[in-house]
Design a protein around this motif. Structure first.
Motif, PDB file in Angstrom:
ATOM      1  N   GLU A  28       0.662  -1.232  -0.049  1.00 51.15           N
ATOM      2  CA  GLU A  28      -0.120  -0.023   0.017  1.00 51.15           C
ATOM      3  C   GLU A  28       0.819   1.406  -0.011  1.00 51.15           C
ATOM      4  N   GLY A  29       0.455   2.166  -0.568  1.00 44.25           N
ATOM      5  CA  GLY A  29       1.078   3.500  -1.050  1.00 44.25           C
ATOM      6  C   GLY A  29       2.220   3.573  -2.141  1.00 44.25           C
ATOM      7  N   GLU A  30       2.586   2.370  -2.828  1.00 48.03           N
ATOM      8  CA  GLU A  30       3.471   2.337  -3.704  1.00 48.03           C
ATOM      9  C   GLU A  30       2.823   3.156  -4.993  1.00 48.03           C
ATOM     10  N   PHE A  31       3.980   3.692  -5.911  1.00 50.36           N
ATOM     11  CA  PHE A  31       3.626   4.173  -7.180  1.00 50.36           C
ATOM     12  C   PHE A  31       4.226   3.463  -8.268  1.00 50.36           C
ATOM     13  N   VAL A  32       3.366   2.597  -8.802  1.00 53.98           N
ATOM     14  CA  VAL A  32       4.027   1.815  -9.934  1.00 53.98           C
ATOM     15  C   VAL A  32       3.914   2.260 -11.266  1.00 53.98           C
ATOM     16  N   THR A  33       4.793   2.482 -12.035  1.00 61.34           N
ATOM     17  CA  THR A  33       4.706   2.900 -13.228  1.00 61.34           C
ATOM     18  C   THR A  33       4.902   1.566 -14.461  1.00 61.34           C
ATOM     19  N   LEU A  34       3.960   1.676 -15.339  1.00 65.97           N
ATOM     20  CA  LEU A  34       4.128   0.420 -16.288  1.00 65.97           C
ATOM     21  C   LEU A  34       4.612   1.331 -17.715  1.00 65.97           C
ATOM     22  N   LEU A 201       9.366   6.887 -20.887  1.00 67.63           N
ATOM     23  CA  LEU A 201      10.335   6.021 -20.035  1.00 67.63           C
ATOM     24  C   LEU A 201      10.737   7.064 -18.835  1.00 67.63           C
ATOM     25  N   ALA A 202      11.225   8.341 -19.269  1.00 72.78           N
ATOM     26  CA  ALA A 202      11.591   9.340 -18.429  1.00 72.78           C
ATOM     27  C   ALA A 202      10.580   9.502 -17.262  1.00 72.78           C
ATOM     28  N   GLU A 203       9.024   9.700 -17.730  1.00 73.67           N
ATOM     29  CA  GLU A 203       7.917   9.933 -16.961  1.00 73.67           C
ATOM     30  C   GLU A 203       7.775   8.738 -15.993  1.00 73.67           C
ATOM     31  N   GLY A 204       7.940   7.628 -16.419  1.00 73.47           N
ATOM     32  CA  GLY A 204       7.995   6.668 -15.667  1.00 73.47           C
ATOM     33  C   GLY A 204       8.894   6.502 -14.330  1.00 73.47           C
ATOM     34  N   PHE A 205      10.105   6.940 -14.629  1.00 73.49           N
ATOM     35  CA  PHE A 205      10.900   7.086 -13.512  1.00 73.49           C
ATOM     36  C   PHE A 205      10.879   8.225 -12.653  1.00 73.49           C
ATOM     37  N   TYR A 206      10.474   9.324 -13.243  1.00 72.14           N
ATOM     38  CA  TYR A 206      10.115  10.608 -12.574  1.00 72.14           C
ATOM     39  C   TYR A 206       9.098  10.434 -11.435  1.00 72.14           C
ATOM     40  N   LEU A 207       8.011   9.711 -11.981  1.00 72.74           N
ATOM     41  CA  LEU A 207       7.033   9.942 -11.115  1.00 72.74           C
ATOM     42  C   LEU A 207       6.825   8.746 -10.280  1.00 72.74           C
ATOM     43  N   GLY A 208       7.335   7.404 -10.567  1.00 72.00           N
ATOM     44  CA  GLY A 208       6.940   6.098  -9.856  1.00 72.00           C
ATOM     45  C   GLY A 208       7.917   5.989  -8.790  1.00 72.00           C
ATOM     46  N   THR A 209       7.740   5.084  -7.743  1.00 76.07           N
ATOM     47  CA  THR A 209       8.712   4.495  -6.837  1.00 76.07           C
ATOM     48  C   THR A 209       9.055   3.336  -7.300  1.00 76.07           C
ATOM     49  N   ARG A 210       8.405   2.774  -8.330  1.00 78.13           N
ATOM     50  CA  ARG A 210       8.826   1.240  -8.703  1.00 78.13           C
ATOM     51  C   ARG A 210       8.321   1.490 -10.088  1.00 78.13           C
ATOM     52  N   LEU A 211       9.357   0.765 -11.221  1.00 75.47           N
ATOM     53  CA  LEU A 211       9.022   0.737 -12.509  1.00 75.47           C
ATOM     54  C   LEU A 211       8.928  -0.583 -13.036  1.00 75.47           C
ATOM     55  N   TRP A 212       7.731  -1.282 -13.777  1.00 73.87           N
ATOM     56  CA  TRP A 212       7.469  -2.459 -14.363  1.00 73.87           C
ATOM     57  C   TRP A 212       7.701  -2.146 -16.034  1.00 73.87           C
ATOM     58  N   VAL A 213       8.728  -3.031 -16.579  1.00 73.33           N
ATOM     59  CA  VAL A 213       8.866  -3.014 -17.990  1.00 73.33           C
ATOM     60  C   VAL A 213       8.051  -4.535 -18.282  1.00 73.33           C
ATOM     61  N   PHE A 214       7.058  -4.160 -19.217  1.00 77.32           N
ATOM     62  CA  PHE A 214       6.188  -5.404 -19.985  1.00 77.32           C
ATOM     63  C   PHE A 214       6.899  -5.684 -21.212  1.00 77.32           C
ATOM     64  N   ASP A 215       7.208  -6.795 -21.518  1.00 73.94           N
ATOM     65  CA  ASP A 215       7.816  -7.414 -22.481  1.00 73.94           C
ATOM     66  C   ASP A 215       7.376  -8.846 -22.987  1.00 73.94           C
ATOM     67  N   LYS A 216       7.564  -9.053 -24.155  1.00 69.14           N
ATOM     68  CA  LYS A 216       7.770 -10.667 -24.629  1.00 69.14           C
ATOM     69  C   LYS A 216       9.038 -11.252 -24.379  1.00 69.14           C
ATOM     70  N   THR A 217       9.220 -12.027 -23.480  1.00 70.18           N
ATOM     71  CA  THR A 217      10.552 -12.972 -23.676  1.00 70.18           C
ATOM     72  C   THR A 217      10.677 -14.057 -24.483  1.00 70.18           C
TER      73      THR A 217
END
Length: 260
Positions: A28-34, A201-217
């Motif tokens: 609770e309280g995390e800011f996750v950017t995708l 990507l820059a917005e994701g790093f600036y706003l979040g406390t945690r960043l998730w990258v979605f990709d096909k492996t």
């Protein structure tokens, strides 16, 4: 206990695999950017959090229980395209959800209840900087003001989780910066847990406390829908060096070319 848990989560449409093998916990309280290439399932994931889409396999838990299979007051959402109603004033737009919830048949409150609801809506408009625009209609508001209004709508029910689906993609850079400050202030003041999809990507790093990258492996050129996206990076913001940032961008670009 984590507010959100994913255990081997999959999302499929027939033989089209969108997301596969998602495993993560969010406190609770995390800011996750995708972030990730277009079409890799980020918005689908938000819809599962909202309750408008259901997991195909695995578990998606809210406070340790299966997430409700329809939207409720625990989760609010803001889309890129403004979700305000054009025939209602800013104040009426913010009041609408509570009026419909409390008075399902006529969708309107009266007397003391309406006054209390109006006061609460005005307080919400003040929190997003729209006090002077309360009586204006959406067509009289700028894009940034309309998005502030959409955020006020989403927060009116005091949700614990706020979902943002590229909310600033259509805004000019200067207005986007103002919206960044607004969202960060609301996040801190209201103790929200936020999931935000962005292509910046820059917005994701600036706003979040945690960043998730979605990709096909896994990719099969003969069957492009056979495999889904996973969370390939899960990074605390600030712990990522320039080399990792470049690798993420190159990976996203390569996936976008493959999916095109």
């Amino acid at each position: 206990m984590a507010i959100i848990e994913m255990n081997n989560l999959w999302k499929e449409y027939g033989d089209q695999v969108v997301l596969e093998r998602l495993n993560a916990e969010v406190q609770e309280g995390e800011f996750v950017t995708l972030v990730g290439a277009s079409g890799c399932g980020k918005t689908t994931f938000l819809k599962m959090l909202l309750g408008t889409e259901s997991p195909t396999r695995g578990k998606l838990l809210l406070d340790g229980a299966p997430i409700p299979d329809q939207p409720d007051e625990t989760r609010g959402i803001v889309f890129q395209r403004y979700s305000v109603l054009p025939h209602l004033s800013a104040l009426e737009n913010v009041m609408l959800s509570d009026e419909l919830h409390r008075h399902k048949l006529i969708g309107r409150a009266f007397g003391g209840k309406r006054k209390a609801l109006k006061d609460a809506a005005m307080a919400m408009l003040e929190s997003v900087g729209l006090t002077q625009a309360a009586g204006k209609f959406p067509h009289e508001l700028s894009g940034g003001m309309q998005q502030r209004l959409a955020i006020a709508q989403a927060l009116m029910k005091r949700p614990r989780i706020l979902l943002l689906d590229e909310p600033f993609g259509a805004l000019d850079p200067g207005i986007r910066r103002d919206m960044h400050h607004l969202v960060l202030d609301l996040w801190r003041e209201q103790g929200l847990t936020i999931f935000m999809v962005t292509h910046d990507l820059a917005e994701g790093f600036y706003l979040g406390t945690r960043l998730w990258v979605f990709d096909k492996t896994r990719l099969d050129p003969q069957a492009p829908g056979a495999y889904g996206a996973r969370i390939t990076y899960d990074l605390p913001v600030g712990d990522c060096d320039k080399g990792t940032l470049t690798a993420i961008q190159e990976q996203a670009d390569a996936t976008a070319r493959t999916m095109a």
